[in-house]
Scaffold this motif. Structure first.
Motif, short mmCIF file in Angstrom:
data_model
loop_
_atom_site.label_atom_id
_atom_site.label_comp_id
_atom_site.label_asym_id
_atom_site.label_seq_id
_atom_site.Cartn_x
_atom_site.Cartn_y
_atom_site.Cartn_z
N VAL A 18 -40.25 -12.94 11.85
CA VAL A 18 -38.82 -12.98 11.95
C VAL A 18 -38.24 -14.15 11.23
O VAL A 18 -37.22 -14.07 10.60
CB VAL A 18 -38.42 -13.14 13.40
N VAL A 30 -36.33 -20.61 12.59
CA VAL A 30 -37.09 -19.50 12.17
C VAL A 30 -38.30 -19.86 11.39
O VAL A 30 -38.31 -20.74 10.61
CB VAL A 30 -36.27 -18.67 11.26
N PHE A 113 -31.92 -13.66 11.74
CA PHE A 113 -32.53 -14.68 12.57
C PHE A 113 -32.01 -16.06 12.20
O PHE A 113 -31.85 -16.39 11.04
CB PHE A 113 -34.05 -14.65 12.39
N GLN A 145 -30.19 -17.95 20.51
CA GLN A 145 -29.67 -18.11 19.15
C GLN A 145 -28.20 -18.49 19.24
O GLN A 145 -27.54 -18.24 20.25
CB GLN A 145 -29.80 -16.80 18.38
#
Length: 598
Positions: A18, A30, A113, A145
């Protein structure tokens, strides 16, 4: 691999997962590129272009006035929805009027992401300017997130974090609940949500409260709540408990009842109709040859008439999630627009299921990688790879919803990299990142929409894509170093092969390439994306035409004219539709590349 990362020597292509897609973290950094194939995008000559207006140069005075009036009416509201009666989830909704019309088309933008809904502001604005039928555009931050975090975080050890696993299934559960309780449940006031939450014996008040129906002041207070009374016209048989007779006499005529009801009754009725249409298929004359057929509606599309379906627009991992949700809950989804969707999820490392708190080794690995990836220098390198033009993300031009992105920021605009970094400053990022590294792909859920978080059988992306009943538009930036055109063409072929099921009118699928855009066309080419997406959505927004008619319209709609160019302030983007013949004619290298990615 960890040693290489620590030394700063590992190229993005070494990390598959991801993290690769949209780089740096919003609350959760990420890991490097998942679709990385070692091919860098073509770089075009840079340089800052002169600011351009949202109004075409050839527009008449009346057109200019109309556009300016519409721009002045644009509004963006922020709200908080509660996931699993516990976790606050931040979201935003953009509309073009003081109170969104009942027939506004709902669109949900799903982030890549490492970013929050701030990465969608340019696209939100352009969609509202392009939409002919009126849109209501939502953006939501996944838990872990952006601005969505457990109420208390302590590196995975806080009470609110214990037992929490940041995974594809968890995010799918979140998106599914958000669509049902917010996007497709309009006008629920805070008080009604509190009342219904109490009736269920849970703290569901805030989760059923829709912040679009209240306005927040600069100090966090709310103005007077507004609830909406809705009306829906439903055609029912004279005897709702029987199926229609063959006779054409008066006893078999359809009667139209105009029903007015408040939010609670509205939700109850939609739930009953949903059950009837999708489970029984016979009440209210929904059997073959019944009322639904006479109205030109298929029972599985009845919910579209009652605002029960949404258009999903997903970038990167957001495209992955959109695909899995459409497979899991086809009743919720009208169509998909996949923007450089990644066909893979995470690293799925062994030895831990990702539920917090993390064991010692995963905690150390997660902390080390998180700190490396959220470094501003690292973030800048990933953005440089993901974008064709630096001016699109370095703060040269405005990123804000209420500012024309064509206007120069004058040094006052916050670069995208700084916004991404700001999302990682809390006390929950390290643990969330470690959890994602170890989490499994989405589970192979049935079409019933029921899943078990932590299921051991992962869903294959291409198998899920090929099983979708929804119309799908692939809208890919051609200069993506990870999700390349070869990946898009494989998706295109997979979608077109759905017609092998023998349906007379199979779902529509189209592929439009954006030359001059990279991995994040929603942010780098918002004008081009909005134009094509609006043409796609407008082709099937009339529910009364029936699903098959809408499919034909989307299949035949003109999405890109020959030689079409969309001008962004930082450069031009060429819009080109790719034929299925071209997609099937993949070269040997492209076949290998597309097979490696997913």
């Amino acid at each position: 691999m960890l040693a290489l990362l620590a030394a700063g020597a590992a190229p993005p292509s070494l990390l598959r997962g991801v993290g690769a897609f949209l780089l740096p973290p919003v609350p959760v950094p990420v890991a490097p590129p998942a679709c990385a194939v070692g091919v860098r995008p073509r770089r075009r000559s840079g340089g800052t272009r002169a600011a351009t207006s949202s109004v075409p140069p050839s527009a008449s005075a009346a057109d200019v006035s109309a556009v300016e009036s519409l721009e002045a009416s644009l509004r963006l509201e922020r709200g908080t929805w509660t996931f699993r009666d516990r976790h606050p989830v931040a979201y935003e909704v953009a509309s073009s009027s003081e109170e969104a019309a009942d027939d506004a088309v709902p669109i949900l933008l799903l982030n890549g992401f490492g970013v929050g809904s701030f990465h969608q502001h340019r696209l939100m604005r352009r969609l509202l300017l392009e939409g002919q039928n009126g849109y209501q555009v939502y953006g939501v931050d996944y838990l872990g997130q952006g601005s969505s975090w457990p109420s208390e975080c302590d590196d995975g050890d806080a009470l609110d974090e214990r037992g929490l696993g940041y995974s594809a299934d968890m995010w799918l559960d979140q998106i599914e609940g958000f669509v049902e309780e917010v996007v497709l449940s309009r006008g629920r006031s805070e008080e009604k949500g509190r009342r219904e939450g109490g009736a269920r014996g849970g703290a569901r008040a805030s989760s059923l409260s829709r912040d679009v129906s209240r306005r927040r002041s600069g100090h966090g207070h709310t103005s007077k709540d507004r609830s909406f009374r809705r009306t829906v016209t439903i055609a029912v048989h004279a005897d709702a408990n029987t199926t229609p007779r063959a006779s054409n006499g008066p006893e078999n005529r359809l009667r139209s009842f105009r029903l007015g009801f408040d939010d609670l009754a509205h939700s109850w009725l939609l739930g009953r109709l949903h059950s009837i249409a999708f489970i029984r298929g016979e009440s209210l004359g929904l059997a073959k040859g019944g009322i639904a057929a006479k109205m030109g509606l298929e029972s599985r599309r009845l919910s579209a008439l009652l605002h029960m379906q949404v258009h999903l627009v997903g970038n990167s991992v957001g495209g992955y999630l959109a695909t899995m949700l459409a497979r899991r809950r086809p009743d919720l989804v009208d169509s998909l627009v996949l923007l450089n969707a990644t066909p893979v999820w995470g690293l799925n490392l062994p030895g831990w299921d990702g539920r917090l708190p993390a064991p010692l080794l995963p905690k150390l690995v997660g902390r080390t990688m998180f700190d490396f990836i959220r470094d501003l220098g690292t973030i800048d390198k990933y953005l440089e790879a993901a974008y064709v033009r630096r001016e699109a993300y370095d703060g040269t031009f405005h990123n804000k919803f209420h500012s024309d992105p064509s206007s120069l920021a004058g040094g006052l605009n916050e670069p995208l990299g700084a916004k991404i970094r700001a999302c990682t400053e809390g006390t929950g990022g390290h643990a969330a990142f470690a959890s994602i590294l170890w989490s499994a792909p989405a589970s192979d859920a049935s079409h019933s929409g029921r899943t078990s978080e932590g299921a051991t059988t992962p869903a294959d992306f291409y198998e899920a894509l090929g099983s979708l009943s929804a119309d799908v538009l692939l809208l890919f930036g051609d200069d993506d170093p990870w999700c390349t055109s070869a990946v898009a063409k494989r998706m295109h072929v997979t979608l077109c092969d759905r017609a092998g099921g023998g349906e007379r009118d199979p779902p529509a699928q189209r592929y439009v390439a954006l030359e001059g855009a990279g991995h994040c066309p929603n942010h780098e080419a918002p004008g081009a994306v909005a134009k094509v997406a609006a043409r796609w959505i407008e082709g099937g927004t009339t529910a009364s035409d029936g699903a098959m008619v809408r499919r034909r319209r989307r299949a035949d709609a003109s999405l890109a004219s020959k030689g079409e160019v969309a001008s962004e302030p930082w450069g031009d983007v060429r819009v080109r539709e790719v034929s299925i013949e071209e997609s099937r004619n993949l070269g040997f290298v492209d076949r290998i590349v597309s097979a490696m990615v997913g």
